[in-house]
Design an enzyme around this catalytic site. Structure first.
Site, PDB file in Angstrom:
ATOM      1  N   TYR A   1     -98.963 -17.013  45.326  1.00 61.27           N
ATOM      2  CA  TYR A   1     -99.305 -16.460  44.010  1.00 61.27           C
ATOM      3  C   TYR A   1     -98.974 -14.974  44.019  1.00 61.27           C
ATOM      4  CZ  TYR A   1    -102.255 -15.705  39.822  1.00 61.27           C
ATOM      5  OH  TYR A   1    -102.730 -15.401  38.565  1.00 61.27           O
TER       6      TYR A   1
ATOM      7  N   SER B   1     -98.811 -11.898  41.290  1.00 59.15           N
ATOM      8  CA  SER B   1     -99.134 -11.544  39.915  1.00 59.15           C
ATOM      9  C   SER B   1     -98.121 -10.544  39.365  1.00 59.15           C
ATOM     10  CB  SER B   1    -100.540 -10.942  39.854  1.00 59.15           C
ATOM     11  OG  SER B   1    -100.859 -10.531  38.541  1.00 59.15           O
TER      12      SER B   1
ATOM     13  N   THR C   1    -100.982 -11.452  32.345  1.00 62.93           N
ATOM     14  CA  THR C   1    -100.262 -11.675  33.595  1.00 62.93           C
ATOM     15  C   THR C   1     -99.548 -13.023  33.591  1.00 62.93           C
ATOM     16  OG1 THR C   1    -102.181 -12.701  34.662  1.00 62.93           O
ATOM     17  CG2 THR C   1    -101.917 -10.307  34.923  1.00 62.93           C
TER      18      THR C   1
ATOM     19  N   HIS D   1    -112.786  -7.725  36.813  1.00 63.47           N
ATOM     20  CA  HIS D   1    -111.418  -8.083  36.466  1.00 63.47           C
ATOM     21  C   HIS D   1    -111.220  -8.605  35.038  1.00 63.47           C
ATOM     22  CE1 HIS D   1    -107.295  -9.000  37.072  1.00 63.47           C
ATOM     23  NE2 HIS D   1    -107.343  -9.265  38.353  1.00 63.47           N
TER      24      HIS D   1
END
Length: 792
Positions: free
Chosen positions: A575, A577, A588, A459
């Site tokens: 959360y 994104s 982000t 990531h």
């Protein structure tokens, strides 16, 4: 996606064992270094941009301008209004025979100055235009006159030929929000989940922060925003990803679903070729606003190198091979011959040679890659020894364009047990067996023995839309351009003269073997604890939501609040994104989807006394609130990245803030993300919905939480990927999946006079088996492709 896990409770000055790590650079020095890195990146891109003709600085445009000036001069016209004569006077006098040369040099210098001025003016004008965000705040489907004018000007100043990096030098920088607004929005976001007493205490901490520390920390961020390309992205990459000492497996990787090794590798390399030549079109949000393309630079030839106290990203300009793993053995496979890129059939031949190779794995070689799933400090120490003992083999892996894992087991959807097979498929992509992925590589292409394939993506180098863009291109190219012959092989002819794939040899001393055994044990524990559930929701999709005049993403997010409440009996921080790529080097931002409006709707749905019109009105209010938060986050006015950057500055200054400490100790029991379908120009999504990638998933951000991703497949199907940890007694991925389905149906019934929608298609059990129109032979890497489905 997986970033939520990394962002939870991070401590930039604390190692994984709790020891303090001093941040050596003072904050001003760190800001200076951030800007220096930004300018170095800009300069390194400049020459390549010039040669590839990125708008508007192409050598041809300069030559055209110089020729026009020379022609005018020949016709005894002076377009410079006397400036060229002054330039000639400043040049050395080489005598009469070189008089004409001085004229040519003066014209070249004037053309260069004029050319540069025009370029600079165009960039400034385009940057000013791209700073306008009024279009984002307008109702969906409506466009005001100012926005129409703005869009026309953007298209004029963008030129006729746009390339991947055409807009990079014109993108505005991400603004630093007002600290007062950020704190206000934060308090608003936590109000639904805090008791009155806890909220009052948090408000006191917030006011104390605004009074004592906020203005100083904000000043440093403003300074950085002026000097560096982005005030937050480089710190986000370093502190959230590269300084994390946890295992990359599950915590910092995600998967994508989709035989096809020969065609798939060839398609990926075609994508890299187009990327290098900037032939990929820049992504336009809503078809209007260009997004930052910086993250595309590191898709290929990239490895995350472990280190102490932080990792670093190593990116090579080119790599002419891929690293391949099969039955515990590593191979180096060249991807080019003297005539250029290997054909799919030649690549298939090389992979088949690996499959047919009977040689066994050396002791502990089979489990070597488990080290990349170990805690980063452990892997960094072992890698230092491995670099001495097996330098060439390690370089072949880390210097590869990407990593390929030829799995000896089948995977994917089966008719016999569709639900369990999909869940096992997801787990295989996310974690595998803990030793058959090189988790440090930017991505691993996983090809199962029955021809199904997928990606495991690290990531730190980029976010999901970038790898998703590449994956969509790969699937579409394989299906619509490359194809397969009647006998199930890749099209084309083998190349018998190609050298055999190179077997990599590892000299592993006893100390490293012990580390491998410990890393494997940890990886198996981590992978065995992850629970994945994938299900297609086929009762309705994007078309139904559009008919309700609602945002599809907001519709799903509010329904997820209802599903989670029914699952856990409480509200929680959520959360979601979203991207900030409207700005230069943006990454982000977090949308805090658990709003007061969403909670009011959920309570109404659970209150039998509430009528359907009341519930419908509350649902619309919740959707509108979520849309407002989403648009604010995309336009640089979010909460979490600003608070994160303030926290980092406070760490550099050793300035403790109880408010910031509390903010960054929060847990995210529900982490969500939508996988966008981006390249609709590659094929007709409505006529070929099965060719859309089925999305992917990631691990939960909290030990007692869920990770949920979803993708709209065509108009009438939504595929959900849910993850949780088996060790938790509070979560169950299958249970939440059922709650999501029920919540979506209950919400849809509000718009259909109380009637739940019925399935509009047969679902994955029939539509996505991947077996119609041809078989997928188990041990052939260039297998016959199914005539319709390429998702699995």
């Amino acid at each position: 996606m997986a970033e939520a896990h990394q962002a939870v409770g991070f401590r930039p000055s604390t190692t994984s064992d709790g020891a303090e790590v001093e941040l050596s650079a003072p904050v001003l020095q760190e800001i200076y270094l951030s800007g220096l890195r930004s300018w170095k990146r800009h300069l390194s891109r400049f020459w390549n941009d010039f040669l590839t003709g990125v708008f508007p600085a192409s050598p041809l445009s300069w030559l055209f301008l110089f020729s026009a000036i020379q022609l005018a001069w020949f016709l005894q016209l002076d377009p410079s209004l006397g400036l060229m004569e002054k330039i000639k006077e400043l040049l050395p006098d080489w005598g009469g025979q070189h008089h004409r040369l001085r004229g040519v040099l003066a014209a070249a210098l004037f053309a260069s100055c004029l050319w540069g001025t025009l370029i600079f003016t165009l960039h400034v004008a385009l940057r000013l235009l791209l700073s306008y965000h009024g279009w984002l705040l307008e109702p969906h489907g409506a466009m005001s006159s100012p926005t129409k004018t703005w869009l026309a000007l953007v298209r004029i100043f963008s030129g006729r030929k746009t390339m991947l990096f055409s807009y990079q030098r014109s993108l505005p920088r991400q603004p630093v929000p007002s600290v007062q607004d950020t704190v206000r929005k934060y308090l608003e976001s936590v109000r639904p989940i805090l008791s009155d007493e806890d909220f009052d205490w948090t408000s006191v901490l917030a006011q104390e922060f605004l009074r004592l520390q906020a203005s100083l920390l904000q000043w440093y961020l403003q300074l950085k925003s002026w000097w560096a390309s982005n005030y937050v992205s480089d710190w986000w990459e370093e502190f959230v990803y590269l300084r994390s000492r946890h295992s990359l497996m599950v915590n910092s990787n995600y998967y994508m679903m989709a035989a096809r090794a020969g065609n798939a590798v060839h398609a990926l390399l075609l994508y890299r070729h187009r990327l290098n030549r900037q032939e990929i079109l820049p992504t336009l949000l809503m078809g209007m606003r260009p997004l930052c393309s910086a993250q595309y630079e590191k898709i290929f030839n990239t490895t995350r190198i472990p280190g102490i106290p932080k990792d670093h990203i190593r990116h090579l300009r080119d790599s002419r091979h891929v690293a391949v793993f099969h039955r515990g053995r590593f191979f180096r496979v060249g991807t080019y011959s003297q005539s250029g890129l290997l054909s799919p059939r030649a690549l298939e031949q090389q992979f088949q040679r690996i499959l047919d190779d009977p040689s066994p794995a050396c002791p502990q070689e089979e489990h070597l890659a488990a080290l990349t799933a170990a805690p980063r400090d452990v892997w960094a120490q072992v890698r230092s020894s491995l670099k001495i003992q097996a330098k060439d083999a390690l370089e072949a892996v880390e210097g590869a364009a990407f990593f390929v894992s030829l799995d000896s087991e089948p995977a994917g959807l089966t008719r016999e047990d569709p639900a369990a097979s999909l869940d096992a498929y997801a787990r295989a992509l996310l974690a595998g067996r803990g030793h058959d992925r090189w988790f440090d590589k930017s991505f691993t292409l996983i090809v199962f023995s029955n021809g199904k394939l997928g990606l495991s993506v690290e990531h730190s180098w980029a976010d999901c839309p970038i790898s998703g863009h590449m994956w969509e291109f790969t699937l579409a190219t394989e299906c619509f351009q490359l194809g397969y012959s009647a006998d199930g092989h890749c099209k084309g002819h083998p190349e018998p003269s190609l050298p055999q794939p190179q077997r990599l040899h590892w000299d592993l001393p006893e100390k490293i073997r012990l580390s491998i055994s410990l890393a494997l044990r940890g990886a198996k524990t981590l992978s065995g604890n992850i629970d994945c559930h994938v299900f297609p929701f086929s009762h309705f999709g994007k078309s139904f939501i559009k008919r309700c005049h609602l945002s599809s993403d907001s519709f799903i997010q509010v329904a997820l609040q209802l599903a989670h409440f029914r699952d856990r009996g409480e509200f929680c921080l959520t959360y979601e994104s979203t991207m900030t790529r409207l700005f230069l080097e943006g990454r982000t931002e977090t949308v805090r989807s658990c709003t007061r409006e969403a909670c009011n709707f959920v309570r109404a749905m659970e209150d039998k006394e509430k009528t359907e019109p009341q519930r419908r009105a509350l649902f619309r209010l919740a959707v509108e609130k979520h849309q407002a938060l989403l648009k604010a986050a995309m336009s640089g006015q979010g909460v979490d990245r600003h608070l994160f950057a303030l926290y980092i500055v406070s760490e550099f200054l050793h300035l403790r803030s109880p408010f910031l400490d509390q903010v960054h100790s929060e847990q995210w029991p529900l982490a969500t993300s939508q996988i966008p379908v981006q390249q609709i120009h590659l094929f007709d999504v409505h006529n070929y919905p099965d060719y859309v990638s089925s999305g992917g998933g990631f691990g939960p951000a909290d030990d007692h939480g869920y990770g949920v991703s979803y993708i709209f497949m065509g108009d009438d199907t939504i595929t959900f990927h849910i993850s949780s940890k088996k060790s938790s007694t509070k979560t169950d991925s299958h249970r939440l999946g059922q709650h999501i389905e029920d919540a979506l149906l209950d919400v849809a019934s509000l718009f259909q006079d109380g009637q739940r929608p019925k399935p509009r298609c047969r679902g994955l059990q029939e539509e996505h088996t991947g077996h119609r129109g041809g078989s997928l032979p188990c041990h052939r890497t260039g297998s016959r492709a199914p005539t319709k489905s390429t998702n699995f």
